[in-house]
Design an enzyme around this catalytic site. Structure first.
Site, mmCIF file in Angstrom:
data_model
loop_
_atom_site.group_PDB
_atom_site.id
_atom_site.type_symbol
_atom_site.label_atom_id
_atom_site.label_comp_id
_atom_site.label_asym_id
_atom_site.label_seq_id
_atom_site.Cartn_x
_atom_site.Cartn_y
_atom_site.Cartn_z
ATOM 1 N N ARG A 176 0.841 -1.203 0.000
ATOM 2 C CA ARG A 176 0.000 0.000 0.000
ATOM 3 C C ARG A 176 0.879 1.257 0.000
ATOM 4 O O ARG A 176 1.970 1.276 0.566
ATOM 5 C CB ARG A 176 -0.912 0.014 1.225
ATOM 6 N N HIS A 177 0.363 2.316 -0.595
ATOM 7 C CA HIS A 177 1.073 3.589 -0.689
ATOM 8 C C HIS A 177 1.282 4.248 0.676
ATOM 9 O O HIS A 177 0.632 3.891 1.671
ATOM 10 C CB HIS A 177 0.309 4.551 -1.594
ATOM 11 N N ARG B 124 0.013 9.019 -5.537
ATOM 12 C CA ARG B 124 0.458 8.473 -4.253
ATOM 13 C C ARG B 124 1.126 7.111 -4.395
ATOM 14 O O ARG B 124 2.030 6.777 -3.630
ATOM 15 C CB ARG B 124 -0.700 8.426 -3.253
ATOM 16 N N GLU C 74 -7.458 2.695 -6.882
ATOM 17 C CA GLU C 74 -8.399 2.454 -5.796
ATOM 18 C C GLU C 74 -9.825 2.410 -6.349
ATOM 19 O O GLU C 74 -10.104 2.857 -7.468
ATOM 20 C CB GLU C 74 -8.257 3.560 -4.743
ATOM 21 N N HIS D 223 -3.565 0.239 -3.542
ATOM 22 C CA HIS D 223 -4.353 0.937 -2.531
ATOM 23 C C HIS D 223 -5.040 -0.075 -1.621
ATOM 24 O O HIS D 223 -5.294 -1.217 -2.038
ATOM 25 C CB HIS D 223 -5.392 1.824 -3.211
#
Length: 211
Positions: A10-11, A60, A84, A152
């Site tokens: 995940r970012h 991101r 996302e 995401h």
């Protein structure tokens, strides 16, 4: 069995994560702390000697992926299918605002029911677009290879659920990921299995759409 691994990362932190504001596909940059999270996590992930990396094309995730690319010299393949969940009118609202305006819809989502949050995508539709991309790149790996997927929280959860063959009603049982944490899927004789979840740091709060 080819003994491949998929690392779903995940970012890093964004300002909207801190504000508990639903991001969806809104293109939000990392905070300074988020960049540092990505840098620290990249040092750990580089030790896994990944063979390939794919990423959502949102800012991101691109910034997060860049930190690992700079340490491994891997070329990043960006794909909008890894974005996302699109959440329509929910995007930009805090969780409190969503509960106030769309309380019944929010409660149904948290019960694991199929809901078009804010008029957006179903979670199964997110899995429909993301999981095949992940599998296609995993299939290119040599035996024992490792693929890093930078994405995401919601997309990672639905992709894991799909690759594990879980009923979509049970995907909510997979807890959310902290910023810059990851989950690892490993290949077994019965298909993919979850080896690690929300790994990478000491326990931290999960801040984001998947809270």
């Amino acid at each position: 069995m080819r003994d491949r691994r998929i690392v779903l990362w995940r970012h890093g932190q964004t300002a909207w994560n801190l504000e508990r504001r639903f991001q969806g596909q809104t293109d939000i940059e990392l905070t300074e702390a988020g960049v540092l999270q990505a840098r620290r996590a990249a040092r750990l992930l580089a030790a896994l000697r990944p063979d390939a990396m794919i990423s959502s094309d949102l800012l991101r995730t691109r910034t997060t992926a860049t930190e690992l690319a700079s340490r491994t010299a891997l070329e990043v393949t960006y794909d909008s299918a890894l974005r996302e969940t699109y959440a329509g009118v929910w995007q930009g609202l805090t969780h409190e605002e969503i509960i106030e305006r769309y309380g019944d819809q929010y409660a149904a989502w948290k019960r694991g029911e199929p809901v078009r949050r804010g008029g957006g995508e179903l979670e199964t539709e997110v899995a429909d677009r993301a999981a095949p991309v992940v599998l296609a790149h995993a299939d290119k790996l040599a035996d024992g290879g490792t693929l890093v997927v930078v994405s995401h929280g919601g997309t990672i959860r639905t992709t894991i659920g799909r690759l594990l063959g879980l009923d979509p009603r049970n995907w909510e049982a997979l807890g959310g990921l902290s910023n810059c944490s990851w989950s690892v899927l490993g290949e077994s004789v019965c298909g993919w299995r979850l080896l690690e979840h929300n790994a990478g740091s000491l326990p931290e709060p999960v801040l984001g759409d998947d809270t």
